[in-house]
Scaffold this active site. Structure first.
Site, PDB file in Angstrom:
ATOM      1  N   HIS A  43       0.833  -1.205   0.000  1.00  0.00           N
ATOM      2  CA  HIS A  43       0.000   0.000   0.000  1.00  0.00           C
ATOM      3  C   HIS A  43       0.866   1.253   0.000  1.00  0.00           C
ATOM      4  O   HIS A  43       0.605   2.192  -0.775  1.00  0.00           O
ATOM      5  CB  HIS A  43      -0.919   0.000   1.224  1.00  0.00           C
ATOM      6  CG  HIS A  43      -1.687   1.264   1.408  1.00  0.00           C
ATOM      7  ND1 HIS A  43      -2.910   1.489   0.807  1.00  0.00           N
ATOM      8  CD2 HIS A  43      -1.391   2.394   2.105  1.00  0.00           C
ATOM      9  CE1 HIS A  43      -3.339   2.696   1.138  1.00  0.00           C
ATOM     10  NE2 HIS A  43      -2.434   3.271   1.922  1.00  0.00           N
ATOM     11  N   GLU A  44       1.887   1.301   0.828  1.00  0.00           N
ATOM     12  CA  GLU A  44       2.757   2.478   0.894  1.00  0.00           C
ATOM     13  C   GLU A  44       3.506   2.687  -0.420  1.00  0.00           C
ATOM     14  O   GLU A  44       3.690   3.826  -0.869  1.00  0.00           O
ATOM     15  CB  GLU A  44       3.740   2.343   2.057  1.00  0.00           C
ATOM     16  CG  GLU A  44       3.103   2.399   3.434  1.00  0.00           C
ATOM     17  CD  GLU A  44       2.344   3.694   3.668  1.00  0.00           C
ATOM     18  OE1 GLU A  44       2.822   4.759   3.229  1.00  0.00           O
ATOM     19  OE2 GLU A  44       1.259   3.646   4.273  1.00  0.00           O
ATOM     20  N   HIS A  67       1.497   4.632  -2.874  1.00  0.00           N
ATOM     21  CA  HIS A  67       1.539   6.089  -2.757  1.00  0.00           C
ATOM     22  C   HIS A  67       2.735   6.677  -3.504  1.00  0.00           C
ATOM     23  O   HIS A  67       2.654   7.794  -4.024  1.00  0.00           O
ATOM     24  CB  HIS A  67       1.602   6.497  -1.278  1.00  0.00           C
ATOM     25  CG  HIS A  67       0.297   6.386  -0.555  1.00  0.00           C
ATOM     26  ND1 HIS A  67      -0.869   6.957  -1.027  1.00  0.00           N
ATOM     27  CD2 HIS A  67      -0.033   5.759   0.613  1.00  0.00           C
ATOM     28  CE1 HIS A  67      -1.853   6.709  -0.186  1.00  0.00           C
ATOM     29  NE2 HIS A  67      -1.383   5.978   0.806  1.00  0.00           N
ATOM     30  N   GLU A 106      -6.114   6.977  -1.258  1.00  0.00           N
ATOM     31  CA  GLU A 106      -5.973   5.720  -0.534  1.00  0.00           C
ATOM     32  C   GLU A 106      -6.490   4.552  -1.381  1.00  0.00           C
ATOM     33  O   GLU A 106      -5.896   3.471  -1.400  1.00  0.00           O
ATOM     34  CB  GLU A 106      -6.729   5.781   0.805  1.00  0.00           C
ATOM     35  CG  GLU A 106      -6.171   6.775   1.800  1.00  0.00           C
ATOM     36  CD  GLU A 106      -4.808   6.395   2.351  1.00  0.00           C
ATOM     37  OE1 GLU A 106      -4.187   5.412   1.872  1.00  0.00           O
ATOM     38  OE2 GLU A 106      -4.337   7.091   3.263  1.00  0.00           O
TER      39      GLU A 106
END
Length: 265
Positions: free
Chosen positions: A132-133, A136, A191
């Site tokens: 997930h990071e 970004h 997100e």
């Protein structure tokens, strides 16, 4: 194990902590109000990359980074083996041996995972968070957030450049920039984009994307049982219903792809 070092106020499990160390901005680097609009238009990607690298280097120096033979580092190296780039951005990983429950990724592809987060996550769950990071980074969310911090945050009066070269920053400025990287908050749309990229990234690299769902479920359970949010939960989940929706959506993706959910460790 130490607290994550910053000159800003930290929020850990709903409790605030204010470091006693403080520093003054270097006013000699200030720009006047009339020049701020020019700086906003002329801050280049190269200058921003320089500020980001300097901030990451500062954090790596001022926070405890375990050695290569440390169990935390060994575990992270094993989990991230083969994860070298994301959408052409080179990745690098380090552990901060601190008590905050957090993880973050920087515009240059630096991913930092806090040991206290590793303590409460299984390998699959931790990979889900890392994926997930990385999302970004690949979707340029961290780059946009960092640029916004440079132009409109606490450092807006301390940015100057000469001949296209980014100005050196003071210790205080680097500390605040580092905190902005570690605590960056994103919109629900961002997100969602990071979830989707992280899912695809993990799947493409032979990792089980169910880990993302399992991590979200653990955070949701922690919130329900403890009635409070860690710093990571606060910045990652804007609301309880949104967390449930993200879990549902990523679960449906994994089930549609026929991917088996890992057994609980």
């Amino acid at each position: 194990m130490k607290r994550f070092l910053s000159y800003a106020v930290l929020f850990i499990a709903g409790l605030s902590f204010t470091p006693t160390v403080s520093a003054q901005f270097n006013l000699g680097k200030a720009v006047n109000a009339a020049a701020k609009g020019v700086k906003a238009a002329t801050l280049t990607d190269e200058q921003m990359a320089s500020y980001a690298k300097e901030s990451v280097d500062w954090m790596d120096t001022h926070n405890p980074v375990p050695g290569e033979d440390n169990p935390y580092t060994v575990r992270l190296r094993k989990l991230t083996a083969g994860l070298t780039t994301a959408d052409g951005i080179p990745l690098n990983f380090k552990v901060y041996d601190v008590i905050d429950v957090n993880a973050f990724a920087c515009p240059d592809g630096s991913v930092r995972v806090f040991s206290s987060l590793m303590d409460i996550m299984t390998d699959d769950e931790l990979l889900g968070i890392i994926g997930h990071e990385i999302g970004h980074v690949a979707k340029h969310h961290s780059k946009k957030a960092f640029r916004q911090e440079l132009l409109t945050g606490a450092l807006k009066d301390g940015i100057s450049s000469a001949g296209g070269v980014a100005a050196a920053l003071s210790e205080s400025q680097l500390g605040q920039l580092g905190q902005s990287l570690a605590g960056a908050k994103y919109s629900q749309k961002q997100e969602k984009e990071a979830d989707d990229f992280g899912y695809d990234f993990l799947k493409a690299n032979g990792k089980n994307p169910w880990g993302m769902v399992m991590a979200f479920e653990k955070f949701q359970k922690m919130e329900e049982e403890q009635g409070s949010k860690s710093s990571y939960m606060t910045k990652m989940f804007s609301s309880h219903p949104e967390t449930a929706e993200r879990i549902k959506r990523m679960t449906q993706r994994a089930e549609k792809d026929g991917i088996a959910r890992p057994a609980a460790e």
